[in-house]
Write an enzyme that holds these catalytic residues in place. Structure first.
Site, PDB file in Angstrom:
ATOM      1  N   GLU B 128      31.472  -4.774  19.330  1.00  0.00           N
ATOM      2  CA  GLU B 128      32.220  -3.975  20.304  1.00  0.00           C
ATOM      3  C   GLU B 128      32.470  -4.761  21.583  1.00  0.00           C
ATOM      4  O   GLU B 128      33.512  -4.625  22.213  1.00  0.00           O
ATOM      5  CB  GLU B 128      31.442  -2.684  20.631  1.00  0.00           C
ATOM      6  CG  GLU B 128      31.335  -1.721  19.470  1.00  0.00           C
ATOM      7  CD  GLU B 128      32.677  -1.163  19.057  1.00  0.00           C
ATOM      8  OE1 GLU B 128      33.423  -1.896  18.384  1.00  0.00           O
ATOM      9  OE2 GLU B 128      32.973  -0.007  19.401  1.00  0.00           O
ATOM     10  N   THR B 181      42.763  -0.924  25.465  1.00  0.00           N
ATOM     11  CA  THR B 181      41.510  -0.293  25.874  1.00  0.00           C
ATOM     12  C   THR B 181      41.194  -0.646  27.331  1.00  0.00           C
ATOM     13  O   THR B 181      40.741   0.192  28.106  1.00  0.00           O
ATOM     14  CB  THR B 181      40.344  -0.760  24.975  1.00  0.00           C
ATOM     15  OG1 THR B 181      40.691  -0.497  23.624  1.00  0.00           O
ATOM     16  CG2 THR B 181      39.070  -0.007  25.299  1.00  0.00           C
TER      17      THR B 181
END
Lengths: 307, 307
Positions: B128, B181
């Site tokens: 991540e 993001t």
């Protein structure tokens, strides 16, 4: 039934992470209240034992809560209220909430329960409004429902009862200093960082999950408040020492009860809660601060009939 | 066992009120991944079907997660990874988390489960970090544990599995637009009001309680986000119409999946979830925006072996 005598529990609001939303009721700390039906309309406070509080209906929280009850009721008579006030006003363990909740719960019993617990909370919130200018529900909800309660939302009012693990005990110490609820609210900041918000709702989620799972360790890890406690604890002498020593004595967590100055700890089992009480007593004795102290199981019934 | 083929679920992070702490796994949306032991040390990505993603180990999230795994393992060999990538990167349903979680879960199986789920989450978080610069856990935790998970705290990492009511279905629509993001994080404010914070942790408490109680109405009332959604939804065309129509079609709640642009709704039962899908399709068709759409039960197993 013409008359009822009830026990009205003290309550711990916020419970560390749950500022303004969480609360719990105590089992062995509370007021007693006798409520009697009368043909005369309205609410009369006939006697208050233990504390010097106003008898005038509109200046007494139980009177104001009772009037809110009567306004929604089709009952044509009134009630006489006698209060044996054992919880000290201003101690931070829901003194006004106990009187407000006790009055409306007792009245509801005497009339055959026309109102739901949620409605009783709404009436009792009017007493809270008189006491602190804010119609908060985080003390009256656990006083009426018992156990732990979550005020999910105020508009509309949404109260969620949360299960109480059976070995959960509270230790509460009340240092004999005065903090005005209005002051303890005034010093709070109106903004918080998103980062601290995330920590806080993580802990609220963890505490609720811990209560459902009966996971005492998770409950303990979740009893953290990164937002309100760092500010309010400034007003409470010896707070850090009390907390450090309570955790060392075995408490799952420790924090400010409501807006203080009382400090609460939660423990698994009465023995540890008593040990935490000893550590708290020693801490305040060493700095020469007078106090009251209580050890209590978490009450799961709320206000209850005792005669 | 020398080789394993796994299903790696897509995930919905945040789940409205639980920004950065809550997530859930999907049952019928996800990648497939084949992982094989090899004597050669290290991780090799041998093939990626379906998407144009880097094969280089240190540039691929499953490679990076795998290297974090190997670093803590005393296994002397390595792994070959083949990915059938069905989740579109950038869709907001945990594409990178599926690859990271799937890789380390599969490796753990092949070595006889030396690591706990919590450790696997920590390895997957390194993937991540590669994908979004932040080692967040709100997608990889549900991908590995299944069901709903709460990230109570990051330091130390504390993951709390939350029960999943059996009739809970998700509808997820992915409008074919790109939101980085990093952009969707950049537009967030670093401060929030205490008042909105209180609403948010009330709702997190309500959602967790609703999941434990299997109280679909409470789940629905708690699916509210007063902090992130009002800002991020600006980047998603038609968000308000999709949400209004989904609720009208019977959804319990509707919000942004992770950092978007996908929008999710939760419903009680597959029939309602399908009806919600029809309403979402109609909404995006009417404004001419292409989309993918999925209806899925909430997955309670997480990554699972399929061959």
């Amino acid at each position: 039934m013409e008359e009822i005598k009830v026990f009205c529990p003290a309550t711990i609001a916020n419970v560390s992470c749950g500022f303004d939303v969480l609360g719990l009721a105590l089992d062995s700390v509370g007021d007693e209240m006798t409520v009697r039906k009368t043909n005369e309309k309205g609410i009369s406070i006939t006697k208050i034992i233990g504390q010097d509080l106003p008898l005038e209906t509109t200046k007494n929280v139980s009177g104001v809560a009772g009037l809110a009850f009567l306004e929604k009721s089709d009952y044509q008579g009134g009630f006489l209220i006698e209060i044996n006030k054992k919880i000290k006003p201003g101690s931070g363990i829901g003194s006004s909430a106990a009187s407000s909740a006790g009055a409306v719960w007792a009245m509801n019993e005497l009339l055959g329960k026309p109102f739901s617990n949620l409605e009783l909370v709404q009436f009792a919130m009017q007493g809270e409004k008189l006491a602190s200018d804010v119609a908060h529900a985080d003390n009256v909800a656990p006083a009426i429902y018992g156990g732990f309660t979550l005020v999910r939302s105020y508009a509309p009012l949404d109260i969620v009862p949360i299960p109480t693990p059976s070995e959960l005990f509270a230790t509460v110490i009340h240092p004999q200093i005065e903090i005005k609820t209005s002051d303890s609210r005034k010093i709070l900041k109106t903004n918080i960082t998103l980062e601290k918000g995330i920590q806080q709702w993580g802990n609220v989620g963890g505490l609720i999950a811990g209560l459902f799972k009966t996971d005492y360790e998770l409950i303990g890890r979740s009893l953290q408040d990164h937002i309100v406690e760092p500010i309010r604890s400034i007003l409470i002498p010896g707070f850090d020492a009390i907390k450090t020593n309570a955790i060392e004595a075995g408490a799952l967590g420790c924090g400010i009860s409501g807006s203080g100055p009382s400090i609460f700890a939660l423990s698994k089992g009465r023995d540890i809660a008593e040990r935490v009480a000893e550590s708290m007593k020693a801490t305040y004795s060493s700095i020469g601060l007078p106090f009251d102290i209580h050890v209590s199981k978490v009450n799961t019934e709320g206000v209850k009939r005792i005669a």
